[in-house]
Motif scaffolding. Structure first.
Motif, PDB file in Angstrom:
ATOM      1  N   GLY A   1       0.838  -1.199   0.000  1.00 41.43           N
ATOM      2  CA  GLY A   1       0.000   0.000   0.000  1.00 41.43           C
ATOM      3  C   GLY A   1       0.869   1.244   0.000  1.00 41.43           C
ATOM      4  N   ALA A   2       0.235   2.369   0.194  1.00 45.01           N
ATOM      5  CA  ALA A   2       0.900   3.673   0.049  1.00 45.01           C
ATOM      6  C   ALA A   2       2.153   3.812   0.910  1.00 45.01           C
ATOM      7  N   GLY A   3       2.199   3.089   2.042  1.00 44.54           N
ATOM      8  CA  GLY A   3       3.351   3.199   2.937  1.00 44.54           C
ATOM      9  C   GLY A   3       4.661   2.786   2.300  1.00 44.54           C
TER      10      GLY A   3
ATOM     11  N   ALA B   1       6.000   5.834   0.541  1.00 43.90           N
ATOM     12  CA  ALA B   1       6.082   7.085   1.316  1.00 43.90           C
ATOM     13  C   ALA B   1       7.505   7.642   1.322  1.00 43.90           C
ATOM     14  N   GLU B   2       8.497   6.744   1.498  1.00 36.74           N
ATOM     15  CA  GLU B   2       9.881   7.225   1.567  1.00 36.74           C
ATOM     16  C   GLU B   2      10.445   7.592   0.190  1.00 36.74           C
ATOM     17  N   SER B   3       9.698   7.313  -0.855  1.00 30.88           N
ATOM     18  CA  SER B   3      10.077   7.827  -2.184  1.00 30.88           C
ATOM     19  C   SER B   3       9.554   9.245  -2.374  1.00 30.88           C
TER      20      SER B   3
ATOM     21  N   ALA C   1       2.733  10.915  -1.123  1.00 31.21           N
ATOM     22  CA  ALA C   1       1.906  11.020   0.086  1.00 31.21           C
ATOM     23  C   ALA C   1       1.040   9.776   0.260  1.00 31.21           C
ATOM     24  N   THR C   2       0.844   9.340   1.514  1.00 32.50           N
ATOM     25  CA  THR C   2      -0.110   8.260   1.779  1.00 32.50           C
ATOM     26  C   THR C   2      -1.524   8.858   1.748  1.00 32.50           C
ATOM     27  N   PHE C   3      -2.532   7.993   1.826  1.00 34.84           N
ATOM     28  CA  PHE C   3      -3.921   8.479   1.683  1.00 34.84           C
ATOM     29  C   PHE C   3      -4.484   9.025   2.985  1.00 34.84           C
ATOM     30  N   ARG C   4      -4.214   8.270   4.068  1.00 36.60           N
ATOM     31  CA  ARG C   4      -4.844   8.623   5.330  1.00 36.60           C
ATOM     32  C   ARG C   4      -3.851   9.327   6.249  1.00 36.60           C
ATOM     33  N   GLY C   5      -3.231  10.374   5.681  1.00 39.62           N
ATOM     34  CA  GLY C   5      -2.259  11.135   6.454  1.00 39.62           C
ATOM     35  C   GLY C   5      -2.940  12.222   7.264  1.00 39.62           C
TER      36      GLY C   5
ATOM     37  N   ARG D   1     -10.555  15.872  -0.111  1.00 41.80           N
ATOM     38  CA  ARG D   1     -11.320  14.782   0.487  1.00 41.80           C
ATOM     39  C   ARG D   1     -11.443  13.698  -0.571  1.00 41.80           C
ATOM     40  N   VAL D   2     -11.313  12.433  -0.115  1.00 42.25           N
ATOM     41  CA  VAL D   2     -11.285  11.326  -1.066  1.00 42.25           C
ATOM     42  C   VAL D   2     -12.561  11.275  -1.924  1.00 42.25           C
ATOM     43  N   GLU D   3     -13.689  11.641  -1.330  1.00 42.33           N
ATOM     44  CA  GLU D   3     -14.949  11.576  -2.088  1.00 42.33           C
ATOM     45  C   GLU D   3     -15.053  12.660  -3.168  1.00 42.33           C
TER      46      GLU D   3
ATOM     47  N   GLN E   1      -1.836  -1.990  -4.142  1.00 43.54           N
ATOM     48  CA  GLN E   1      -2.990  -1.080  -4.187  1.00 43.54           C
ATOM     49  C   GLN E   1      -2.551   0.263  -4.760  1.00 43.54           C
ATOM     50  N   ASN E   2      -1.246   0.417  -4.941  1.00 46.58           N
ATOM     51  CA  ASN E   2      -0.724   1.718  -5.381  1.00 46.58           C
ATOM     52  C   ASN E   2      -0.918   1.924  -6.874  1.00 46.58           C
ATOM     53  N   VAL E   3      -1.128   3.177  -7.234  1.00 41.94           N
ATOM     54  CA  VAL E   3      -1.310   3.505  -8.644  1.00 41.94           C
ATOM     55  C   VAL E   3      -0.026   4.092  -9.228  1.00 41.94           C
TER      56      VAL E   3
ATOM     57  N   SER F   1      -2.916   0.561   5.542  1.00 42.24           N
ATOM     58  CA  SER F   1      -3.641   0.771   6.804  1.00 42.24           C
ATOM     59  C   SER F   1      -4.722  -0.280   7.037  1.00 42.24           C
ATOM     60  N   GLY F   2      -5.046  -1.074   6.001  1.00 43.17           N
ATOM     61  CA  GLY F   2      -6.085  -2.090   6.159  1.00 43.17           C
ATOM     62  C   GLY F   2      -7.469  -1.479   6.300  1.00 43.17           C
ATOM     63  N   ALA F   3      -7.671  -0.317   5.667  1.00 43.92           N
ATOM     64  CA  ALA F   3      -8.944   0.383   5.808  1.00 43.92           C
ATOM     65  C   ALA F   3      -9.873   0.131   4.621  1.00 43.92           C
ATOM     66  N   VAL F   4      -9.320  -0.370   3.501  1.00 42.89           N
ATOM     67  CA  VAL F   4     -10.122  -0.463   2.276  1.00 42.89           C
ATOM     68  C   VAL F   4     -10.261  -1.922   1.822  1.00 42.89           C
ATOM     69  N   TYR F   5     -11.496  -2.364   1.711  1.00 45.22           N
ATOM     70  CA  TYR F   5     -11.790  -3.726   1.233  1.00 45.22           C
ATOM     71  C   TYR F   5     -11.954  -3.699  -0.278  1.00 45.22           C
TER      72      TYR F   5
ATOM     73  N   LEU G   1       4.295  -5.708   7.783  1.00 48.88           N
ATOM     74  CA  LEU G   1       5.427  -4.783   7.907  1.00 48.88           C
ATOM     75  C   LEU G   1       4.850  -3.386   7.695  1.00 48.88           C
ATOM     76  N   ASN G   2       4.826  -2.574   8.732  1.00 47.65           N
ATOM     77  CA  ASN G   2       4.140  -1.280   8.632  1.00 47.65           C
ATOM     78  C   ASN G   2       4.701  -0.316   9.675  1.00 47.65           C
ATOM     79  N   LEU G   3       4.449   0.963   9.447  1.00 50.84           N
ATOM     80  CA  LEU G   3       4.913   1.962  10.415  1.00 50.84           C
ATOM     81  C   LEU G   3       4.089   1.875  11.702  1.00 50.84           C
TER      82      LEU G   3
ATOM     83  N   GLY H   1       8.001  -0.335  11.622  1.00 48.86           N
ATOM     84  CA  GLY H   1       9.139   0.509  11.275  1.00 48.86           C
ATOM     85  C   GLY H   1       9.002   0.970   9.839  1.00 48.86           C
ATOM     86  N   PRO H   2       9.967   1.730   9.337  1.00 51.95           N
ATOM     87  CA  PRO H   2       9.900   2.196   7.949  1.00 51.95           C
ATOM     88  C   PRO H   2      10.156   1.062   6.952  1.00 51.95           C
ATOM     89  N   ALA H   3       9.401   1.050   5.873  1.00 51.70           N
ATOM     90  CA  ALA H   3       9.502  -0.013   4.868  1.00 51.70           C
ATOM     91  C   ALA H   3      10.918  -0.130   4.310  1.00 51.70           C
TER      92      ALA H   3
HETATM   93  P1  OAD Z   1      -3.125   4.471   3.713  1.00 48.97           P
HETATM   94  O1  OAD Z   1      -2.702   5.894   3.552  1.00 48.97           O
HETATM   95  O2  OAD Z   1      -4.489   4.192   4.202  1.00 48.97           O
HETATM   96  O3  OAD Z   1      -2.122   3.733   4.715  1.00 48.97           O
HETATM   97  C1  OAD Z   1      -0.736   3.840   4.595  1.00 48.97           C
HETATM   98  C2  OAD Z   1      -0.103   2.977   5.659  1.00 48.97           C
HETATM   99  O4  OAD Z   1       1.306   3.026   5.472  1.00 48.97           O
HETATM  100  C3  OAD Z   1      -0.366   3.431   7.105  1.00 48.97           C
HETATM  101  O5  OAD Z   1      -0.754   2.302   7.893  1.00 48.97           O
HETATM  102  C4  OAD Z   1       0.967   3.991   7.571  1.00 48.97           C
HETATM  103  O6  OAD Z   1       1.227   3.706   8.948  1.00 48.97           O
HETATM  104  C5  OAD Z   1       1.940   3.208   6.709  1.00 48.97           C
HETATM  105  N1  OAD Z   1       3.214   3.903   6.432  1.00 48.97           N
HETATM  106  C6  OAD Z   1       3.429   5.224   6.256  1.00 48.97           C
HETATM  107  N2  OAD Z   1       4.716   5.475   6.004  1.00 48.97           N
HETATM  108  C7  OAD Z   1       5.354   4.269   6.022  1.00 48.97           C
HETATM  109  C8  OAD Z   1       6.698   3.845   5.838  1.00 48.97           C
HETATM  110  N3  OAD Z   1       7.681   4.708   5.569  1.00 48.97           N
HETATM  111  N4  OAD Z   1       6.978   2.527   5.928  1.00 48.97           N
HETATM  112  C9  OAD Z   1       6.005   1.622   6.202  1.00 48.97           C
HETATM  113  N5  OAD Z   1       4.718   1.970   6.395  1.00 48.97           N
HETATM  114  C10 OAD Z   1       4.397   3.262   6.297  1.00 48.97           C
HETATM  115  O7  OAD Z   1      -2.843   3.765   2.314  1.00 48.97           O
HETATM  116  P2  OAD Z   1      -3.400   2.380   1.737  1.00 48.97           P
HETATM  117  O8  OAD Z   1      -3.606   1.400   2.846  1.00 48.97           O
HETATM  118  O9  OAD Z   1      -2.522   1.993   0.624  1.00 48.97           O
HETATM  119  O10 OAD Z   1      -7.491   3.334  -3.089  1.00 48.97           O
HETATM  120  O11 OAD Z   1      -4.808   2.817   1.166  1.00 48.97           O
HETATM  121  C11 OAD Z   1      -5.613   1.859   0.518  1.00 48.97           C
HETATM  122  C12 OAD Z   1      -6.410   2.481  -0.580  1.00 48.97           C
HETATM  123  O12 OAD Z   1      -7.139   3.595  -0.088  1.00 48.97           O
HETATM  124  C13 OAD Z   1      -5.581   3.072  -1.697  1.00 48.97           C
HETATM  125  O13 OAD Z   1      -5.140   2.121  -2.647  1.00 48.97           O
HETATM  126  C14 OAD Z   1      -6.519   4.051  -2.312  1.00 48.97           C
HETATM  127  C15 OAD Z   1      -7.130   4.657  -1.073  1.00 48.97           C
HETATM  128  O14 OAD Z   1      -8.379   5.129  -1.205  1.00 48.97           O
HETATM  129  C16 OAD Z   1      -7.838   3.809  -4.299  1.00 48.97           C
HETATM  130  O15 OAD Z   1      -7.360   4.806  -4.793  1.00 48.97           O
HETATM  131  C17 OAD Z   1      -8.864   2.986  -4.969  1.00 48.97           C
END
Ligand code: OAD
Length: 233
Positions: free
Chosen positions: A13-15, A18-20, A23-27, A36-38, A92-94, A178-182, A201-203, A218-220
């Motif tokens: 996922g986005a994490g 992140a170090e590249s 931005a992650t989604f749920r920051g 807003r995502v919607e 899940q990353n684009v 983050s395990g938020a999206v099914y 493996l997650n932050l 920890g960091p990926a």
């Molecule tokens: P989120 O932004 O929900 O979660 C990112 C996760 O990465 C969080 O749990 C952070 O703790 C973790 N994280 C951040 N920095 C990190 C690092 N340096 N090393 C390791 N982990 C780190 O992103 P996703 O779970 O990918 O869907 O979101 C899932 C989907 O929701 C996305 O694919 C997107 C979004 O809506 C669509 O666009 C369809």
């Protein structure tokens, strides 16, 4: 962790990016690059304001040329090259950082920034530049192109292939999500039900953290290379 695994499924996922510098989604404040995502990630948003949505994804696509894969993407590409058993990296990353690192056995379940989808014929085509001027589809030449992103309410790509791989996996690894999206958030339960060893493996602990046999925080860029070294022994 035991060492005699054969078939691996890795969910990223986005994490992992992140170090590249992506931005992650749920920051902070729950906003994605200020939106807003919607407002940018639903079919309804595209109907309501197609220019805003095209501009948003055009900016995300342009940002790809300013970032590079990090040590976590590199490590997974090495695992892909050297692992003798089955392996599937489901992202899940684009962004395109897994493939730029050299990973081959992978798929984008939520679509790709460098792909466009025709609103008429449904064909997918490569896109490097912007879609804000609504260029015609290169296949049918009739209809306009939208970002090839799986928005909320739409079906992810390649679910059958993913389910098959999960059925055979004896190791499931979830990285930087983050395990938020099914349905992706449910993969750990499918894998576990079929007997796979599950590692996260997650932050921070993900929402489904309790389902994993092992959680490393920890960091990926640090966790993933160390984990791959362990697997390749
Ligand atoms: P989120 O932004 O929900 O979660 C990112 C996760 O990465 C969080 O749990 C952070 O703790 C973790 N994280 C951040 N920095 C990190 C690092 N340096 N090393 C390791 N982990 C780190 O992103 P996703 O779970 O990918 O869907 O979101 C899932 C989907 O929701 C996305 O694919 C997107 C979004 O809506 C669509 O666009 C369809």
């Amino acid at each position: 962790m035991k060492q005699d695994f054969e078939n691996i499924v890795i969910l990223t996922g986005a994490g992992i990016s992140a170090e590249s510098g992506l931005a992650t989604f749920r920051g902070a404040e729950g906003l994605w690059e200020g939106h807003r995502v919607e407002d940018v990630a639903t079919p309804g948003a595209f109907v309501a304001d197609p220019h805003l949505v095209q501009r948003f994804y055009d900016a995300r696509r342009a940002a790809l040329s300013t970032v590079e894969p990090n040590a976590a993407h590199d490590a997974l590409a090495r695992l892909d090259a050297e692992w003798r058993g089955e392996l599937l990296i489901v992202t899940q990353n684009v962004d395109d950082l897994h493939e730029r690192a050299g990973a081959k056995r992978m798929l984008h379940m939520h679509g790709e920034l460098r792909s466009a989808l025709c609103l008429g014929c449904g064909e997918r085509s490569r896109v490097e530049g912007d879609l804000i001027e609504f260029p015609p589809c290169p296949e049918c030449a009739q209809q306009m192109l939208r970002p090839d992103i799986v928005w909320f309410g739409e079906l992810p790509y390649e679910m059958e292939r993913i389910e098959q791989a999960l059925m055979r996996a004896d190791l499931f690894v979830s990285i930087g999500t983050s395990g938020a999206v099914y349905p992706a958030a449910g993969f750990v339960q499918s894998a576990k039900y079929r007997g796979a060893y599950c590692v996260e493996l997650n932050l921070d602990p993900s929402q489904g953290s309790i389902f994993f046999d092992e959680s490393r925080m920890g960091p990926a860029s640090e966790l993933v290379p160390a984990f791959v070294d362990e697997l390749l022994g």
